[in-house]
Design a protein around this motif. Structure first.
Motif, PDB file in Angstrom:
ATOM      1  N   SER A  20       0.892  -1.173  -0.051  1.00 50.20           N
ATOM      2  CA  SER A  20       0.023   0.038  -0.069  1.00 50.20           C
ATOM      3  C   SER A  20       0.649   1.087   0.077  1.00 50.20           C
ATOM      4  CB  SER A  20      -1.029   0.094   1.253  1.00 50.20           C
ATOM      5  OG  SER A  20      -0.069  -0.078   2.636  1.00 50.20           O
ATOM      6  N   ASN A  21       2.036   1.088   0.621  1.00 46.69           N
ATOM      7  CA  ASN A  21       2.937   2.454   0.742  1.00 46.69           C
ATOM      8  C   ASN A  21       3.185   2.891  -0.731  1.00 46.69           C
ATOM      9  OD1 ASN A  21       2.903   2.803   3.557  1.00 46.69           O
ATOM     10  ND2 ASN A  21       4.172   1.105   3.652  1.00 46.69           N
ATOM     11  N   CYS A  22       3.680   1.734  -1.550  1.00 43.92           N
ATOM     12  CA  CYS A  22       4.247   2.109  -2.762  1.00 43.92           C
ATOM     13  C   CYS A  22       3.164   2.219  -3.806  1.00 43.92           C
ATOM     14  CB  CYS A  22       5.067   0.910  -3.247  1.00 43.92           C
ATOM     15  SG  CYS A  22       6.376   0.791  -2.226  1.00 43.92           S
ATOM     16  N   GLY A 223      19.217   0.766   6.679  1.00 51.16           N
ATOM     17  CA  GLY A 223      17.974   0.901   7.084  1.00 51.16           C
ATOM     18  C   GLY A 223      17.037   0.224   6.056  1.00 51.16           C
ATOM     19  N   THR A 224      17.342  -0.939   5.324  1.00 53.79           N
ATOM     20  CA  THR A 224      16.624  -1.629   4.226  1.00 53.79           C
ATOM     21  C   THR A 224      15.304  -1.766   4.520  1.00 53.79           C
ATOM     22  OG1 THR A 224      19.057  -2.657   3.609  1.00 53.79           O
ATOM     23  CG2 THR A 224      16.844  -3.478   2.418  1.00 53.79           C
ATOM     24  N   ILE A 249      14.891  -2.450  10.992  1.00 46.09           N
ATOM     25  CA  ILE A 249      15.119  -1.295  11.739  1.00 46.09           C
ATOM     26  C   ILE A 249      14.230  -1.307  13.210  1.00 46.09           C
ATOM     27  CG2 ILE A 249      14.244   1.342  11.999  1.00 46.09           C
ATOM     28  CD1 ILE A 249      14.457   1.377   8.919  1.00 46.09           C
ATOM     29  N   SER A 250      12.912  -1.982  13.123  1.00 49.07           N
ATOM     30  CA  SER A 250      12.080  -2.087  14.335  1.00 49.07           C
ATOM     31  C   SER A 250      12.293  -3.388  14.944  1.00 49.07           C
ATOM     32  CB  SER A 250      10.670  -1.792  13.892  1.00 49.07           C
ATOM     33  OG  SER A 250      10.270  -2.940  13.092  1.00 49.07           O
ATOM     34  N   GLY A 251      11.550  -3.281  16.267  1.00 53.99           N
ATOM     35  CA  GLY A 251      11.623  -4.633  17.088  1.00 53.99           C
ATOM     36  C   GLY A 251      12.913  -4.787  18.085  1.00 53.99           C
ATOM     37  N   SER A 275       9.890  -0.817  -0.334  1.00 59.03           N
ATOM     38  CA  SER A 275       8.861  -1.158   0.583  1.00 59.03           C
ATOM     39  C   SER A 275       8.802  -0.912   1.901  1.00 59.03           C
ATOM     40  CB  SER A 275       9.146  -2.943   0.705  1.00 59.03           C
ATOM     41  OG  SER A 275      10.343  -3.334   1.318  1.00 59.03           O
ATOM     42  N   ASN A 276       9.889   0.046   2.330  1.00 56.15           N
ATOM     43  CA  ASN A 276      10.031   0.539   3.629  1.00 56.15           C
ATOM     44  C   ASN A 276       9.022   1.683   3.889  1.00 56.15           C
ATOM     45  OD1 ASN A 276      10.955   1.575   6.117  1.00 56.15           O
ATOM     46  ND2 ASN A 276      13.014   0.713   5.713  1.00 56.15           N
TER      47      ASN A 276
END
Length: 305
Positions: A20-22, A223-224, A249-251, A275-276
């Protein structure tokens, strides 16, 4: 030392996935913008420039920055060399486009050199087009890029991974864990006494990497992917972030958590896959990172070290 960078990661064509981001980019969403492949241009004297990796966008990157334009003489270029962190296609395929520039010095590990002689035979292909000098990067000591004087950049090579590119994987196995396929770089400016740590790929933070991140004044770090299963959820691949050689990056134990304690003046996330969600300027993920002092790299970003 002046550093100019571009931000995107490799893997999938820019803005050509189903998340959805792309998808909103194709609808004209101005919050998202296609980025060029991840790379740096570095100079200690504003005259001699070194590319950190050379991807398929190298011509666009050179054209976008006047200091890298050729001339005034025939085949004269301010590019003095290319420093490779690995042999991945998105970091080396641009060497073919630089064939018109003779007298460049290419730096990389011995493992990368062997790969560019065989599995991806860049050097045999180019031998009749130009003459380049090879300099092997060793993790045991610091090396200089350029001649002694105001144009010297001191390069410290840090082992990152023994994982070869997919195209170089042997069907019979046999890859040696001693092969240094991926490296991080610490670029030292002896005039200012400051340094920049550049790690476009990062699977784990070893004691050697941790020592570099603790001492660096500026961090440019992998930051892939935002999350571990980012591409799996999209249906783009069955491999998660770590199996592709990247800490998310997260978690817990992610890049953000690990970098939070380091005292660097600036912490910049680079090599960002399309995709990030942090590529979207109004995303919750990006806002959270910026509140904690992280920066998101962008094309044309400049830093002084």
């Amino acid at each position: 030392m002046r550093v100019l960078g571009t931000a995107a990661g490799g893997g999938f064509p820019q803005w050509n996935c189903a998340c959805s981001n792309c998808r909103s980019v194709r609808d004209g969403d101005k919050a998202l913008k296609p980025l060029l492949q991840s790379s740096l241009a570095v100079s200690a004297n504003e005259k001699d420039w070194y590319l950190i990796n050379a991807g398929p966008d190298v011509h666009k990157q050179i054209e976008s920055f006047a200091a890298l334009h050729p001339g005034p003489g025939i085949r004269e270029t301010p590019l003095a060399g290319v420093i490779l962190t690995d042999a991945e296609l998105d970091h080396t395929i641009g060497l073919l486009s630089l064939r018109e520039g003779s007298c460049l010095t290419i730096y990389g590990t011995e493992t990368v050199r062997r790969c560019l002689q065989s599995a991806f035979p860049v050097f045999p292909m180019l031998k009749n087009y130009c003459s380049w000098e090879w300099q092997t990067l060793h993790p045991d000591f610091r090396q200089q890029a350029g001649t002694l004087g105001e144009g010297t950049i001191i390069v410290e090579t840090i082992p990152v991974s023994s994982k070869p590119p997919l195209y170089a994987k042997s069907s019979k196995g046999g890859e040696s864990p001693e092969d240094l396929w991926e490296a991080g770089l610490v670029l030292h400016n002896e005039s200012s006494g400051k340094c920049l740590a550049y790690f476009p790929t990062l699977l784990s933070i070893t004691p050697a990497i941790e020592a570099c991140l603790e001492k660096a004044d500026i961090l440019m770090v992998d930051g892939t992917f935002w999350s571990e299963d980012e591409l799996v959820k999209m249906g783009a691949t069955e491999r998660d972030a770590r199996s592709m050689g990247h800490l998310p990056i997260s978690g817990p134990s992610g890049i953000a958590e690990k970098l939070a304690s380091y005292p660097a003046e600036r912490k910049i996330l680079i090599h960002i896959n399309n995709s990030n969600p942090i590529l979207k300027k109004d995303s919750i993920e990006r806002d959270a990172l910026e509140q904690y002092g992280f920066e998101i790299a962008y094309d044309g970003m400049e830093v002084e070290v």
